[in-house]
Motif scaffolding. Structure first.
Motif, PDB file in Angstrom:
ATOM      1  N   GLY A   1     -52.277 -28.059 -44.384  1.00 16.72           N
ATOM      2  CA  GLY A   1     -51.202 -29.026 -44.579  1.00 16.72           C
ATOM      3  C   GLY A   1     -51.397 -29.888 -45.806  1.00 16.72           C
ATOM      4  O   GLY A   1     -50.445 -30.196 -46.525  1.00 16.72           O
ATOM      5  N   VAL A   2     -52.643 -30.265 -46.075  1.00 17.88           N
ATOM      6  CA  VAL A   2     -52.937 -31.127 -47.225  1.00 17.88           C
ATOM      7  C   VAL A   2     -52.690 -30.392 -48.532  1.00 17.88           C
ATOM      8  O   VAL A   2     -52.074 -30.927 -49.451  1.00 17.88           O
ATOM      9  N   VAL A   3     -53.182 -29.150 -48.644  1.00 19.21           N
ATOM     10  CA  VAL A   3     -53.063 -28.435 -49.921  1.00 19.21           C
ATOM     11  C   VAL A   3     -51.822 -27.565 -50.003  1.00 19.21           C
ATOM     12  O   VAL A   3     -51.531 -26.995 -51.050  1.00 19.21           O
ATOM     13  N   GLY A   4     -51.083 -27.449 -48.892  1.00 22.13           N
ATOM     14  CA  GLY A   4     -49.807 -26.739 -48.917  1.00 22.13           C
ATOM     15  C   GLY A   4     -49.906 -25.232 -48.971  1.00 22.13           C
ATOM     16  O   GLY A   4     -49.106 -24.585 -49.650  1.00 22.13           O
ATOM     17  N   VAL A   5     -50.897 -24.685 -48.267  1.00 22.74           N
ATOM     18  CA  VAL A   5     -51.033 -23.221 -48.184  1.00 22.74           C
ATOM     19  C   VAL A   5     -51.223 -22.829 -46.724  1.00 22.74           C
ATOM     20  O   VAL A   5     -51.381 -23.685 -45.862  1.00 22.74           O
ATOM     21  N   GLU A   6     -51.241 -21.540 -46.463  1.00 19.29           N
ATOM     22  CA  GLU A   6     -51.431 -21.043 -45.100  1.00 19.29           C
ATOM     23  C   GLU A   6     -52.906 -21.121 -44.698  1.00 19.29           C
ATOM     24  O   GLU A   6     -53.801 -21.093 -45.547  1.00 19.29           O
TER      25      GLU A   6
ATOM     26  N   HIS B   1     -65.288 -34.166 -45.562  1.00 23.18           N
ATOM     27  CA  HIS B   1     -64.361 -35.036 -44.834  1.00 23.18           C
ATOM     28  C   HIS B   1     -64.049 -34.516 -43.434  1.00 23.18           C
ATOM     29  O   HIS B   1     -63.357 -35.189 -42.678  1.00 23.18           O
ATOM     30  N   GLY B   2     -64.549 -33.335 -43.102  1.00 22.02           N
ATOM     31  CA  GLY B   2     -64.447 -32.834 -41.740  1.00 22.02           C
ATOM     32  C   GLY B   2     -63.056 -32.438 -41.278  1.00 22.02           C
ATOM     33  O   GLY B   2     -62.813 -32.373 -40.070  1.00 22.02           O
ATOM     34  N   LEU B   3     -62.143 -32.158 -42.185  1.00 21.38           N
ATOM     35  CA  LEU B   3     -60.813 -31.747 -41.773  1.00 21.38           C
ATOM     36  C   LEU B   3     -60.851 -30.333 -41.210  1.00 21.38           C
ATOM     37  O   LEU B   3     -61.660 -29.501 -41.631  1.00 21.38           O
TER      38      LEU B   3
ATOM     39  N   ARG C   1     -67.844 -26.423 -61.248  1.00 17.26           N
ATOM     40  CA  ARG C   1     -67.549 -25.061 -61.716  1.00 17.26           C
ATOM     41  C   ARG C   1     -66.601 -24.310 -60.796  1.00 17.26           C
ATOM     42  O   ARG C   1     -66.062 -23.279 -61.181  1.00 17.26           O
ATOM     43  N   LEU C   2     -66.457 -24.806 -59.572  1.00 20.09           N
ATOM     44  CA  LEU C   2     -65.537 -24.147 -58.646  1.00 20.09           C
ATOM     45  C   LEU C   2     -64.105 -24.281 -59.152  1.00 20.09           C
ATOM     46  O   LEU C   2     -63.745 -25.318 -59.713  1.00 20.09           O
ATOM     47  N   PRO C   3     -63.286 -23.263 -58.921  1.00 24.10           N
ATOM     48  CA  PRO C   3     -61.859 -23.448 -59.208  1.00 24.10           C
ATOM     49  C   PRO C   3     -61.351 -24.632 -58.386  1.00 24.10           C
ATOM     50  O   PRO C   3     -61.789 -24.860 -57.256  1.00 24.10           O
ATOM     51  N   GLU C   4     -60.428 -25.389 -58.946  1.00 26.11           N
ATOM     52  CA  GLU C   4     -59.989 -26.637 -58.309  1.00 26.11           C
ATOM     53  C   GLU C   4     -59.461 -26.430 -56.895  1.00 26.11           C
ATOM     54  O   GLU C   4     -59.686 -27.267 -56.020  1.00 26.11           O
ATOM     55  N   ASP C   5     -58.789 -25.314 -56.621  1.00 29.81           N
ATOM     56  CA  ASP C   5     -58.261 -25.094 -55.271  1.00 29.81           C
ATOM     57  C   ASP C   5     -59.391 -24.878 -54.265  1.00 29.81           C
ATOM     58  O   ASP C   5     -59.343 -25.370 -53.138  1.00 29.81           O
ATOM     59  N   GLN C   6     -60.450 -24.167 -54.679  1.00 28.58           N
ATOM     60  CA  GLN C   6     -61.602 -23.966 -53.800  1.00 28.58           C
ATOM     61  C   GLN C   6     -62.366 -25.273 -53.608  1.00 28.58           C
ATOM     62  O   GLN C   6     -62.796 -25.594 -52.498  1.00 28.58           O
ATOM     63  N   ARG C   7     -62.535 -26.031 -54.682  1.00 30.91           N
ATOM     64  CA  ARG C   7     -63.259 -27.307 -54.601  1.00 30.91           C
ATOM     65  C   ARG C   7     -62.551 -28.249 -53.631  1.00 30.91           C
ATOM     66  O   ARG C   7     -63.187 -28.873 -52.781  1.00 30.91           O
ATOM     67  N   ALA C   8     -61.244 -28.346 -53.746  1.00 28.97           N
ATOM     68  CA  ALA C   8     -60.486 -29.240 -52.862  1.00 28.97           C
ATOM     69  C   ALA C   8     -60.672 -28.837 -51.399  1.00 28.97           C
ATOM     70  O   ALA C   8     -60.966 -29.682 -50.544  1.00 28.97           O
ATOM     71  N   CYS C   9     -60.525 -27.548 -51.104  1.00 25.56           N
ATOM     72  CA  CYS C   9     -60.674 -27.081 -49.715  1.00 25.56           C
ATOM     73  C   CYS C   9     -62.090 -27.326 -49.206  1.00 25.56           C
ATOM     74  O   CYS C   9     -62.279 -27.779 -48.073  1.00 25.56           O
ATOM     75  N   TRP C  10     -63.098 -27.026 -50.026  1.00 23.51           N
ATOM     76  CA  TRP C  10     -64.499 -27.201 -49.599  1.00 23.51           C
ATOM     77  C   TRP C  10     -64.783 -28.673 -49.320  1.00 23.51           C
ATOM     78  O   TRP C  10     -65.393 -29.011 -48.310  1.00 23.51           O
ATOM     79  N   ILE C  11     -64.362 -29.553 -50.217  1.00 24.12           N
ATOM     80  CA  ILE C  11     -64.620 -30.987 -50.046  1.00 24.12           C
ATOM     81  C   ILE C  11     -63.918 -31.510 -48.800  1.00 24.12           C
ATOM     82  O   ILE C  11     -64.507 -32.269 -48.020  1.00 24.12           O
TER      83      ILE C  11
ATOM     84  N   SER D   1     -53.424 -37.573 -42.922  1.00 25.09           N
ATOM     85  CA  SER D   1     -53.237 -36.253 -43.548  1.00 25.09           C
ATOM     86  C   SER D   1     -52.255 -36.336 -44.699  1.00 25.09           C
ATOM     87  O   SER D   1     -52.446 -35.687 -45.734  1.00 25.09           O
ATOM     88  N   TRP D   2     -51.196 -37.110 -44.509  1.00 25.03           N
ATOM     89  CA  TRP D   2     -50.196 -37.282 -45.561  1.00 25.03           C
ATOM     90  C   TRP D   2     -50.841 -37.913 -46.797  1.00 25.03           C
ATOM     91  O   TRP D   2     -50.621 -37.471 -47.927  1.00 25.03           O
ATOM     92  N   MET D   3     -51.658 -38.942 -46.586  1.00 19.62           N
ATOM     93  CA  MET D   3     -52.328 -39.588 -47.710  1.00 19.62           C
ATOM     94  C   MET D   3     -53.350 -38.649 -48.354  1.00 19.62           C
ATOM     95  O   MET D   3     -53.509 -38.655 -49.571  1.00 19.62           O
ATOM     96  N   PHE D   4     -54.051 -37.850 -47.550  1.00 19.52           N
ATOM     97  CA  PHE D   4     -54.970 -36.864 -48.117  1.00 19.52           C
ATOM     98  C   PHE D   4     -54.206 -35.926 -49.047  1.00 19.52           C
ATOM     99  O   PHE D   4     -54.698 -35.557 -50.111  1.00 19.52           O
ATOM    100  N   ARG D   5     -53.015 -35.524 -48.637  1.00 18.91           N
ATOM    101  CA  ARG D   5     -52.218 -34.612 -49.459  1.00 18.91           C
ATOM    102  C   ARG D   5     -51.818 -35.280 -50.766  1.00 18.91           C
ATOM    103  O   ARG D   5     -51.947 -34.684 -51.843  1.00 18.91           O
TER     104      ARG D   5
END
Length: 190
Positions: free
Chosen positions: A162-167, A153-155, A138-148, A81-85
């Motif tokens: 924890g990876v993207v630093g939001v609730e 990756h099945g997180l 075309r997705l905003p980068e924050d949405q793309r990261a969460c979706w991927i 998870s740390w490396m994913f972040r």
């Protein structure tokens, strides 16, 4: 760098032991972690930055950062998870620094060796993949990261938070919006 078959199998608790040893300066322990996690991190980086990115450089820089910060690693999250972040943050910085993609740069991922049975199905699969990659771009980068992180990756939502630093609710909202937009973008393929 590494191929998927170069990855080492994971055993429960072994990453924690290797991380603790690496934090004390054990280079072999860190090299084992690098071999074990590189293939998945390369896939993550490649999916996040898409064409025009250099996932090998991003992952290599992430491991250099991890090696330097290992003594600070408290073990609140798993090494993975740390490396994913770290990789996700590097990818997002890379995306922000480059001009937006137009869609002409998209190169579909390889089609399986035997294709999909016929030239028509293979062509359709490539076109669908190209359209999906354009839609992801075309997705905003924050949405793309969460979706991927979720879909490819099945997180869990908690791990993504924890990876993207939001609730957790923010992650759920981003994934929901990404799914809705991708569904609209890919409606021609239904």
């Amino acid at each position: 760098m590494f191929r998927d078959d170069d990855a080492l199998p994971r055993r429960p608790g072994e990453d924690a032991r290797l991380t603790a040893e690496a934090a004390k300066g054990d280079q072999e322990a860190f090299e084992t972690l690098v071999r074990r996690h590189t293939p998945e991190l390369l896939r993550l980086a490649g999916r996040l930055v898409g064409p025009g990115g250099d996932p090998e450089d991003i992952v290599q820089e992430a491991f250099v950062t991890a090696w330097r910060r290992l003594p600070e690693f408290r073990g609140d999250a798993a090494f993975r998870s740390w490396m994913f972040r770290i990789v996700t943050n590097r990818c997002l910085n890379h995306i922000r620094a480059r001009p937006p993609l137009t869609g002409t740069e998209v190169v579909p991922e390889a089609v399986p060796a035997g294709g999909y049975g016929s030239p028509i199905r293979t062509t359709e699969a490539r076109e669908a993949m190209r359209d999906l990659l354009v839609a992801l771009g075309r997705l905003p980068e924050d949405q793309r990261a969460c979706w991927i992180l979720r879909e490819l990756h099945g997180l869990s939502y908690e791990e993504i938070a924890g990876v993207v630093g939001v609730e957790h609710p923010t992650v759920r909202g981003r994934i929901h919006r990404a799914r809705r937009m991708l569904t609209e973008e890919m409606s021609a393929w239904r």
